[in-house]
Design a protein around this motif. Structure first.
Motif, PDB file in Angstrom:
ATOM      1  N   UNK A 345       0.832  -1.207   0.000  1.00 23.54           N
ATOM      2  CA  UNK A 345       0.000   0.000   0.000  1.00 23.54           C
ATOM      3  C   UNK A 345       0.864   1.253   0.000  1.00 23.54           C
ATOM      4  N   UNK A 346       1.921   1.251   0.823  1.00 20.45           N
ATOM      5  CA  UNK A 346       2.818   2.402   0.840  1.00 20.45           C
ATOM      6  C   UNK A 346       3.478   2.635  -0.493  1.00 20.45           C
ATOM      7  N   UNK A 347       3.833   1.547  -1.169  1.00 20.61           N
ATOM      8  CA  UNK A 347       4.449   1.662  -2.490  1.00 20.61           C
ATOM      9  C   UNK A 347       3.463   2.253  -3.490  1.00 20.61           C
ATOM     10  N   UNK A 348       2.195   1.848  -3.412  1.00 15.44           N
ATOM     11  CA  UNK A 348       1.177   2.380  -4.330  1.00 15.44           C
ATOM     12  C   UNK A 348       0.957   3.866  -4.074  1.00 15.44           C
ATOM     13  N   UNK A 349       0.869   4.254  -2.798  1.00 16.01           N
ATOM     14  CA  UNK A 349       0.689   5.670  -2.473  1.00 16.01           C
ATOM     15  C   UNK A 349       1.847   6.491  -3.025  1.00 16.01           C
TER      16      UNK A 349
END
Length: 419
Positions: A345-349
């Motif tokens: 999720x952090x990578x997508x953000x």
């Protein structure tokens, strides 16, 4: 310190990097200090996060502290803890703005110092108004580091390595917290004051490490005005992703709100929940490092959707569990899904956010967790009152819907990342 804005010079391409950011990510000297493909500054952040989580001893025992040490009723303690949740709702957007406006290093260090001071104030305050005020402030500052930390990783680490970096931070948080739960329970037997001091000191160590060893990485936007939070809210793809994550947090956080109530409601002792949840910590510490590199090579949206679906399915299986062993098996299932989601999720953000808005984007993402933390027990307990099967089957269905939504967003996320 305000956001610096430079007008582009003729013939000079616009840039979103500060000199410190280039020094932290691109200079030959810094590259020579890379460990395992990740920059030294990341490992400082990793070490600080681990130390901070090792000292996270107040939050897990706050309900016991309020009722036993301060003599509050269960109802009064619940209301006081609600003020903490209100503070956490404010925390993430404000901290995200601060990370973009004042800088990642200043926001993270400031949040840690404020948390240390608030911890000690809460530990020594005896009046009810003082405790309520301290809990509200603690809700604001205790997780203010998260948007700055997320933005730091996005600034420091290449897009290809971000899933691995975020996954390592996830592992550090879980390892530290698992140890803190055991040591905190042991230390609490001799009094709660020591818990507040340990938490405060580890916060200060984290803040000092960041301030002394991590350069400021806040990008400079060379345009007429800095970005605003409305720019984040106008990004429909980001808003859709956050709403899907809100649904996921509602599903996932049932494991920490209604699951212990469901287990004791079946006549199991309170210790049964601790035994079942020990499976969660053990699997994360053992399995997550092994799968981290493999997950980093997968498409983030597809892997995240798979993880959400497995978490939902694992919690749905709770409907048929009747013993401690049965609950432990369901915990093992949804923990494997949690491992799949680690770092993605952090990578997508980071891939969705313009560089100068990474703090605000991370703040909006963090807000979905704060909101989920309030909604999960409120709605979950009402569903549990209707019937355990109703709760767990609805939670499982919502998990599958969230996974489908994440899959649907995948193509748009990949196009944004490619740009």
């Amino acid at each position: 310190m305000s956001t610096a804005i430079d007008r582009p010079k003729p013939g000079k391409p616009e840039t979103d990097e500060t000199e410190a950011h280039r020094a932290a990510t691109g200079t030959p000297g810094f590259l020579r200090s890379r460990l395992g493909g990740l920059p030294r500054a990341f490992w400082v952040l990793f070490a600080g996060t681990l130390v901070n989580r090792l000292g996270t001893m107040v939050e897990p025992f706050i309900g016991i502290y309020l009722t036993q040490a301060r003599g509050m009723s269960l109802t009064a303690a619940g209301l006081v803890m609600t003020t903490f949740g209100v503070g956490s709702l404010l925390s993430q957007p404000v901290a995200g703005w601060a990370a973009d406006h004042f800088g990642r290093r200043a926001t993270l260090t400031g949040g840690m110092v404020a948390t240390a001071a608030t911890m000690l104030a809460l530990g020594y305050t005896t009046s009810v108004p003082g405790i309520v005020a301290a809990m509200l402030v603690l809700g604001v500052v205790v997780d203010a580091y998260r948007p700055a930390s997320q933005a730091l990783v996005a600034d420091l680490v290449s897009a290809e390595e971000r899933p691995r970096a975020y996954g390592l931070l996830f592992w550090a948080v879980n390892l530290g917290f698992s140890i803190a739960m055991v040591t905190g329970g042991w230390l609490a037997q001799s009094g709660f004051t020591v818990l507040f001091w340990v938490d405060a000191v580890t916060c200060l160590i984290f803040g000092l490490l960041v301030w002394r060893a991590i350069p400021e990485t806040r990008p400079v936007r060379e345009e007429d005005r800095p970005g605003r939070f409305t720019d984040v809210l106008s990004d429909r793809l980001m808003v859709a992703f956050v709403l899907i994550n809100l649904a996921f947090t509602f599903v996932y956080l049932q494991a920490y709100s209604t699951l212990p109530l469901a287990m004791t409601g079946q006549g199991l002792p309170p210790g049964a929940y601790g035994v079942a949840m020990a499976v969660n910590g053990l699997l994360i510490v053992v399995v997550q490092p092994v799968t981290n590199g493999w997950l980093a090579r997968r498409d983030p949206s597809r892997a995240l959707a798979a993880g959400i679906a497995v978490v939902g399915a694992g919690l749905a299986l709770t409907a048929i569990a009747t013993s401690t062993a049965g609950y432990a098996m369901t915990v093992a299932v949804w923990t494997l899904g949690e491992v799949l989601t680690a770092g993605l999720a952090g990578s997508i953000v980071a891939s969705l956010a313009p560089a100068h808005l990474r703090g605000r984007y991370s703040g909006l993402y963090g807000l979905s967790w704060s909101a989920g933390g309030l909604l999960a027990p409120l709605a979950g307990t009402r569903l549990l009152a209707v019937g355990p099967a109703v709760l767990w089957l609805l939670v499982g269905g919502l998990g599958l819907l969230a996974a489908a939504g994440q899959l649907a967003l995948g193509p748009a996320i990949r196009r944004r990342a490619a740009r």
